[in-house]
Write a protein that holds these residues in place. Structure first.
Motif, mmCIF file in Angstrom:
data_model
loop_
_atom_site.group_PDB
_atom_site.id
_atom_site.type_symbol
_atom_site.label_atom_id
_atom_site.label_comp_id
_atom_site.label_asym_id
_atom_site.label_seq_id
_atom_site.Cartn_x
_atom_site.Cartn_y
_atom_site.Cartn_z
ATOM 1 N N LEU A 118 -0.880 2.210 -11.228
ATOM 2 C CA LEU A 118 -0.932 0.726 -11.905
ATOM 3 C C LEU A 118 -1.498 0.924 -12.975
ATOM 4 O O LEU A 118 -2.049 1.960 -13.788
ATOM 5 C CB LEU A 118 -1.749 -0.088 -11.050
ATOM 6 C CG LEU A 118 -3.229 0.363 -10.524
ATOM 7 C CD1 LEU A 118 -4.136 -0.170 -11.626
ATOM 8 C CD2 LEU A 118 -3.632 -0.362 -9.255
ATOM 9 N N GLU A 121 -3.816 -5.251 -17.449
ATOM 10 C CA GLU A 121 -3.427 -5.979 -18.835
ATOM 11 C C GLU A 121 -4.326 -5.574 -19.696
ATOM 12 O O GLU A 121 -5.400 -5.444 -19.655
ATOM 13 C CB GLU A 121 -3.534 -7.572 -18.162
ATOM 14 C CG GLU A 121 -2.481 -7.816 -17.134
ATOM 15 C CD GLU A 121 -2.418 -9.242 -16.827
ATOM 16 O OE1 GLU A 121 -3.496 -10.147 -17.513
ATOM 17 O OE2 GLU A 121 -1.728 -9.693 -15.820
ATOM 18 N N PRO A 198 0.265 -5.702 -5.175
ATOM 19 C CA PRO A 198 0.431 -6.237 -6.558
ATOM 20 C C PRO A 198 0.024 -7.826 -6.807
ATOM 21 O O PRO A 198 -0.443 -8.318 -7.729
ATOM 22 C CB PRO A 198 1.899 -6.127 -6.945
ATOM 23 C CG PRO A 198 2.415 -5.158 -5.901
ATOM 24 C CD PRO A 198 1.694 -4.954 -4.928
ATOM 25 N N SER A 199 0.460 -8.598 -5.620
ATOM 26 C CA SER A 199 0.239 -9.886 -5.661
ATOM 27 C C SER A 199 -1.507 -10.279 -5.439
ATOM 28 O O SER A 199 -1.813 -11.196 -5.833
ATOM 29 C CB SER A 199 0.804 -10.766 -4.533
ATOM 30 O OG SER A 199 0.581 -10.215 -3.204
ATOM 31 N N GLN A 202 -2.988 -9.242 -9.047
ATOM 32 C CA GLN A 202 -2.656 -9.684 -10.238
ATOM 33 C C GLN A 202 -3.821 -10.595 -10.750
ATOM 34 O O GLN A 202 -3.898 -10.900 -12.136
ATOM 35 C CB GLN A 202 -1.303 -10.203 -9.851
ATOM 36 C CG GLN A 202 -0.176 -9.404 -10.003
ATOM 37 C CD GLN A 202 0.925 -10.313 -9.923
ATOM 38 O OE1 GLN A 202 1.318 -11.223 -9.464
ATOM 39 N NE2 GLN A 202 2.434 -9.260 -10.183
ATOM 40 N N VAL A 206 -4.097 -7.010 -13.014
ATOM 41 C CA VAL A 206 -3.057 -5.837 -13.090
ATOM 42 C C VAL A 206 -1.773 -6.225 -13.443
ATOM 43 O O VAL A 206 -1.156 -7.272 -13.438
ATOM 44 C CB VAL A 206 -2.974 -5.519 -11.607
ATOM 45 C CG1 VAL A 206 -2.247 -6.279 -10.703
ATOM 46 C CG2 VAL A 206 -2.332 -3.810 -11.574
ATOM 47 N N CYS A 207 -1.044 -5.351 -14.153
ATOM 48 C CA CYS A 207 0.333 -5.587 -14.368
ATOM 49 C C CYS A 207 1.232 -5.476 -13.497
ATOM 50 O O CYS A 207 0.854 -5.064 -12.184
ATOM 51 C CB CYS A 207 0.783 -4.352 -15.467
ATOM 52 S SG CYS A 207 0.202 -4.518 -17.309
ATOM 53 N N ASP A 208 2.539 -6.290 -13.494
ATOM 54 C CA ASP A 208 3.224 -6.546 -12.384
ATOM 55 C C ASP A 208 4.278 -5.521 -11.922
ATOM 56 O O ASP A 208 5.026 -5.806 -11.130
ATOM 57 C CB ASP A 208 4.087 -7.626 -12.532
ATOM 58 C CG ASP A 208 4.949 -7.519 -13.928
ATOM 59 O OD1 ASP A 208 5.091 -6.504 -14.556
ATOM 60 O OD2 ASP A 208 5.531 -8.574 -14.149
ATOM 61 N N ASN A 209 3.881 -3.764 -12.278
ATOM 62 C CA ASN A 209 4.562 -2.742 -11.795
ATOM 63 C C ASN A 209 3.998 -1.806 -11.188
ATOM 64 O O ASN A 209 4.304 -0.738 -11.493
ATOM 65 C CB ASN A 209 5.363 -2.509 -12.996
ATOM 66 C CG ASN A 209 4.389 -1.841 -14.041
ATOM 67 O OD1 ASN A 209 3.342 -2.170 -14.114
ATOM 68 N ND2 ASN A 209 4.899 -1.297 -15.106
#
Length: 229
Positions: A118, A121, A198-199, A202, A206-209
């Motif tokens: 991960l 941001e 991820p959800s 976030q 955390v970035c979404d990938n």
């Protein structure tokens, strides 16, 4: 799986079916003993993907960060054996991260492992690291789980790619890495879904990938195992 030391090399790659038998022989009987003979290497572990028939994850745990630029390690990277030279081109899609271990909780070596690659941001690195450290510390104590760790890639400055890298071609690198291990595969899966998805991450920056991998232990070795032989 309590990580041994302050640094690590974390690697993901694929090996096609026709090379897997020789790969396992080489990696277990030559490559691991070679690496475990380098001063500062504390433990190596190889994990087979449970979702990708060709996928592997390998982790080397190092006594301290400076081992990554030590003469003992660089000499081996720049002088691969004939067998290593033959096998390196079969490491497909190599992701190789040289890391500092910033949080590590738990103990022992378990059979199941989740890896999460991960990135934070921009500007929210501290927030995310704090949340992950608190979450991992709690997870390591839960039934079915044994270890939870956070690694941050910090690639040493080197003058040129090593001989092994030149044989493989250009390696990729992860950014931040979460490792979650346990003796209960379902418990590892639930923890990832409930607290490390991820959800879930976030809101903490955390970035979404994120890339999530699931693995089963194939082999592990320490310097003591080499000395016993």
């Amino acid at each position: 799986m309590s990580l041994l030391g302050k640094a690590a090399v974390a690697m993901w790659w694929s090996v096609r079916a026709e090379q897997r038998a020789e790969f396992g022989d080489w990696h277990s009987h030559e490559h691991f003993p070679e690496r475990m003979s380098i001063p500062g290497f504390r433990r190596g572990s190889r994990w087979s993907s449970t979702t990708d028939a060709e996928g592997f994850f390998v982790l080397y745990e190092l006594e301290h960060y400076e081992v990554l630029t030590s003469r003992g390690y660089l000499d081996r990277l720049n002088a691969p054996t004939p067998w290593s030279t033959r096998m390196m081109p079969h490491h497909l899609g190599m992701i190789r991260s040289q890391c500092r271990i910033v949080a590590s909780f738990g103990g022992g070596v378990a059979t199941s492992l989740a890896t999460i690659r991960l990135s934070p941001e921009v500007g929210r690195e501290t927030e995310l690291q704090t949340h992950l450290s608190e979450t991992l510390g709690a997870l390591a104590q839960q039934p079915g789980l044994t270890g939870a760790h956070l690694l941050l890639t910090d690639t040493p400055r080197t003058s040129a790619p090593t001989t092994e890298q030149q044989i493989r071609g250009k390696d990729g690198a992860a950014d931040w890495i979460v490792l979650l291990s346990g003796y209960d595969e379902d418990a590892v899966e639930r923890a990832v879904a409930d607290q490390l998805s991820p959800s879930t991450l976030q809101p903490y920056g955390v970035c979404d990938n994120p890339v999530i991998g699931r693995y089963r232990l194939a082999f592990t070795m320490t310097p003591q195992d080499v000395a016993a032989n």
